[in-house]
Design an enzyme around this catalytic site. Sequence first.
Site, mmCIF file in Angstrom:
data_model
loop_
_atom_site.group_PDB
_atom_site.id
_atom_site.type_symbol
_atom_site.label_atom_id
_atom_site.label_comp_id
_atom_site.label_asym_id
_atom_site.label_seq_id
_atom_site.Cartn_x
_atom_site.Cartn_y
_atom_site.Cartn_z
ATOM 1 N N GLY A 1 0.800 -1.277 -0.145
ATOM 2 C CA GLY A 1 -0.107 0.076 0.173
ATOM 3 C C GLY A 1 0.798 1.328 -0.147
ATOM 4 O O GLY A 1 1.665 1.451 0.672
ATOM 5 N N ASP B 1 0.190 4.225 0.990
ATOM 6 C CA ASP B 1 0.023 4.900 2.283
ATOM 7 C C ASP B 1 1.342 4.516 3.155
ATOM 8 O O ASP B 1 1.844 5.039 3.927
ATOM 9 C CB ASP B 1 -1.261 4.931 2.973
#
Length: 186
Positions: A34, A36
Site C-alpha cells: 500500500g 500509504d
Amino acid sequence: EEQLELWDIEPHWAYSGPQAAGVVNGYDYPGRLGTDRFIAMIGARHLVMSRGRPRPALVVMIGTAVTVDALDTSGRFLGGLIVPGHGIMLRALENGTAGLRVPTGDVVDFPTNTSDALTSGGTYAITGTIERLHGHLTRRAGEVPLTLVSGGAGWKVVPHLTVEHELIEALIFDGLLAAQAHRAAQ
C-alpha cells in the site's frame, strides 16, 4: 488531475516501488505494498535520520485498518501486520452476534459490562499487535526501535500502549514531503 489543471500544476503521483528516499521495499511484490504504508515508512525513516543516527523503527498507522510495519537500521522494510481497526472489529461483532450493539464503553483492565468488554477487547487487540511486532523487531535489530504512531485513531490507542512511542500527527504528509525533497535533490 482536472482540479490541478486549473492552476497549471503537474501532479506527481506517489507509488510503492523497490526503493525511495532511503527506504528499501522488502515486500514480495513491491508494487503491491500500500502506497500509504510505503510513504509513512519514508516519513518515519526521514524522522529517524533527522535525529542523528540510524536505528530501527516501528511504523504504526491506526485508522479503518491498523498497519504495523518494521524498518531495520538500514531503512529496509522487513514486513508488517495488518489488522482491522476498532470500528471494523466492533461492526463485525455487532453483525455476527445477536444482541450486541456498538458500545460507548471505556478501556478498563477487567471489564464488567459488555460495552467496556468490547471497547477494551478491541483496544487490547490493537495494542497487542503493536507490542508483538515491537518485540520481534527489538530481538531482530538488537535494540529497541523508535515506535511512531499516526493515523486518525492513534490518539485513542496510545494511552494503552506499554512500549515507548511517539504520536506523530501527519506521518504520511511528512513522508510525501521527504520523498519530494529526495526526488528534487537527485
